[in-house]
Design an enzyme around this catalytic site. Structure first.
Site, mmCIF file in Angstrom:
data_model
loop_
_atom_site.group_PDB
_atom_site.id
_atom_site.type_symbol
_atom_site.label_atom_id
_atom_site.label_comp_id
_atom_site.label_asym_id
_atom_site.label_seq_id
_atom_site.Cartn_x
_atom_site.Cartn_y
_atom_site.Cartn_z
ATOM 1 C CG ASP A 149 20.897 31.608 2.342
ATOM 2 O OD1 ASP A 149 21.335 31.926 1.399
ATOM 3 O OD2 ASP A 149 19.624 31.000 2.690
ATOM 4 C CE LYS A 168 16.626 29.028 0.966
ATOM 5 N NZ LYS A 168 17.126 30.442 1.413
HETATM 6 P P1 NAP Z 1 10.661 32.836 6.301
HETATM 7 O O1 NAP Z 1 11.162 31.621 6.591
HETATM 8 O O2 NAP Z 1 9.071 32.686 5.769
HETATM 9 O O3 NAP Z 1 10.217 33.894 7.345
HETATM 10 C C1 NAP Z 1 9.592 35.018 7.515
HETATM 11 C C2 NAP Z 1 10.150 36.052 8.731
HETATM 12 O O4 NAP Z 1 9.488 37.183 8.280
HETATM 13 C C3 NAP Z 1 9.675 35.204 9.987
HETATM 14 O O5 NAP Z 1 10.480 35.956 10.871
HETATM 15 C C4 NAP Z 1 7.997 36.114 10.056
HETATM 16 O O6 NAP Z 1 7.578 36.282 11.355
HETATM 17 C C5 NAP Z 1 8.594 37.505 9.472
HETATM 18 N N1 NAP Z 1 7.359 38.155 9.132
HETATM 19 C C6 NAP Z 1 6.636 38.002 7.920
HETATM 20 N N2 NAP Z 1 5.623 38.851 7.693
HETATM 21 C C7 NAP Z 1 5.837 39.643 8.843
HETATM 22 C C8 NAP Z 1 5.280 40.870 9.202
HETATM 23 N N3 NAP Z 1 3.954 41.425 8.600
HETATM 24 N N4 NAP Z 1 5.079 41.644 10.311
HETATM 25 C C9 NAP Z 1 6.595 41.224 10.843
HETATM 26 N N5 NAP Z 1 7.234 40.147 10.628
HETATM 27 C C10 NAP Z 1 6.958 39.261 9.613
HETATM 28 O O7 NAP Z 1 11.514 33.476 5.274
HETATM 29 P P2 NAP Z 1 12.925 33.637 5.116
HETATM 30 O O8 NAP Z 1 13.441 32.496 4.210
HETATM 31 O O9 NAP Z 1 13.392 33.493 6.555
HETATM 32 O O10 NAP Z 1 13.252 35.064 4.344
HETATM 33 C C11 NAP Z 1 13.231 36.374 5.151
HETATM 34 C C12 NAP Z 1 13.524 37.292 4.328
HETATM 35 O O11 NAP Z 1 14.800 37.174 3.938
HETATM 36 C C13 NAP Z 1 12.741 37.333 2.749
HETATM 37 O O12 NAP Z 1 12.488 38.638 2.472
HETATM 38 C C14 NAP Z 1 13.910 36.745 1.944
HETATM 39 O O13 NAP Z 1 13.900 37.330 0.636
HETATM 40 C C15 NAP Z 1 15.374 37.136 2.507
HETATM 41 N N6 NAP Z 1 16.554 36.364 2.026
HETATM 42 C C16 NAP Z 1 17.310 36.814 1.420
HETATM 43 C C17 NAP Z 1 18.226 36.181 1.202
HETATM 44 C C18 NAP Z 1 19.563 36.731 0.375
HETATM 45 O O14 NAP Z 1 20.252 36.262 -0.242
HETATM 46 N N7 NAP Z 1 19.683 38.176 0.387
HETATM 47 C C19 NAP Z 1 18.470 34.667 1.491
HETATM 48 C C20 NAP Z 1 17.331 34.245 2.222
HETATM 49 C C21 NAP Z 1 16.343 35.283 2.411
HETATM 50 P P3 NAP Z 1 6.696 35.186 11.672
HETATM 51 O O15 NAP Z 1 7.475 34.031 12.386
HETATM 52 O O16 NAP Z 1 6.003 35.807 12.929
HETATM 53 O O17 NAP Z 1 5.819 34.487 10.857
#
Ligand code: NAP
Length: 286
Positions: free
Chosen positions: A111, A75
């Protein structure tokens, strides 16, 4: 139910989801249901691609009269393929939707609007002056923060496992209404109108909840951006406590609806899209 399939022709517009992996995405089934319900001459496929192939695919698909979506991990990189990024792309540094308009390749981050529409369904929109706890600091959290600040919230507390990442998000988007909490202890049983989970916790089996509702903080409503099979643990806990809650399925639907509107310049058939998503999630639920 037998579905009508319109065979592609030489005038069919081609849309693709670009990412790695893409095999489990629900976007193809959702977007093809939308095309079918309106009888539009288009097709939506998923293409797994590496970063080196991304910009060529974006520009090729758009210039051929189609477009598409971009998902993880591309992205951010996708923003470099665009002639005309929207304000949402500039603010969040991420693009998840692209298309051709007046000869230029446009890109949006749907989003942001998708989250706003999901909040509208959850609680009629975020009340002006609300206080919000936002968990996470990745791409989803950036989109959520952009939407929340546009919606005139009074305060957003940002909490992330890696504090420096939360500070970077606050610097990029935050202004004086965003406050980074440097530890869960800082929550101090505070009360929030809304809690948004934008971490990955809840995706994996056996994941702990990202927040102990009622113990670490009180919530008036909960939006979990995570979605999968059945309810997420955070949504289950919220409902046990009588708190209105929704998982990420609605945001998935709404960001897809906004993308459809960009490509086809008409309202998306949201009911048809929701219907097919509900059927799939019911079918795969245990
Ligand atoms: P990302 O950029 O990889 O960010 C992941 C986030 O999760 C970071 O804040 C990370 O913290 C945290 N994290 C990961 N493992 C963790 C753990 N064990 N304990 C605590 N925090 C943890 O991913 P993203 O794109 O932002 O997506 C995040 C979530 O939103 C995903 O589940 C995704 O499927 C969902 N999402 C949904 C939609 C929708 O349309 N519903 C759209 C976009 C995303 P750190 O910074 O410390 O690593």
């Amino acid at each position: 139910m037998t579905e009508r399939i319109r065979p592609p022709t030489s005038s069919t517009r081609v849309f693709a989801l670009l990412g790695d992996p893409v095999a489990h995405s629900l976007s193809p089934v959702m977007q093809n249901a939308a095309l079918e319900s309106l009888g539009e001459d288009g097709v939506y496929v998923a293409l797994r691609c590496r970063e080196a192939q991304l910009n060529g695919l974006i520009r090729g698909l758009a210039l051929a009269g189609g477009g598409g979506n971009v998902t993880l991990p591309h992205k951010e990189r996708a923003t470099t393929a665009l002639d005309r990024p929207t304000e949402a792309v500039r603010r969040t540094g991420a693009c998840n939707t692209f298309w051709l308009e007046d000869g230029d390749v446009h890109g949006d981050n749907t989003d942001v609007e998708g989250l706003r529409r999901a909040l509208h369904r959850l609680m009629g929109g975020v009340p002006e002056g609300a206080s919000v706890l936002l968990l996470g600091a990745g791409g989803a959290a950036r989109a959520a923060l952009a939407a929340l600040l546009d919606d005139s919230v009074a305060r957003v507390d940002l909490l992330n496992r890696t504090v420096e990442r939360a500070r970077a998000v606050a610097r990029r988007l935050g202004g004086d209404r965003t406050h980074v909490l440097d530890s869960r202890l800082r929550l101090g049983e505070r009360s929030y109108d809304l809690v948004v989970n934008a971490t990955r916790l809840g995706l994996g089996e056996g994941d702990p909840v990202p927040l102990e509702l009622g113990t670490e903080a009180e919530a008036g409503a909960v939006l979990d951006l995570v979605y999968g099979v059945g309810e997420t643990p955070l949504v289950t806990r919220a409902r046990e406590l009588g708190i209105p809650a929704m998982d990420g399925g609605e945001m998935l639907l709404q960001q897809g609806a906004v993308a459809f509107e960009r490509w086809w310049q008409q309202p998306a058939p949201v009911d048809a899209m929701r219907g097919v998503l509900d059927r799939i999630r019911d079918r795969v639920a245990p």
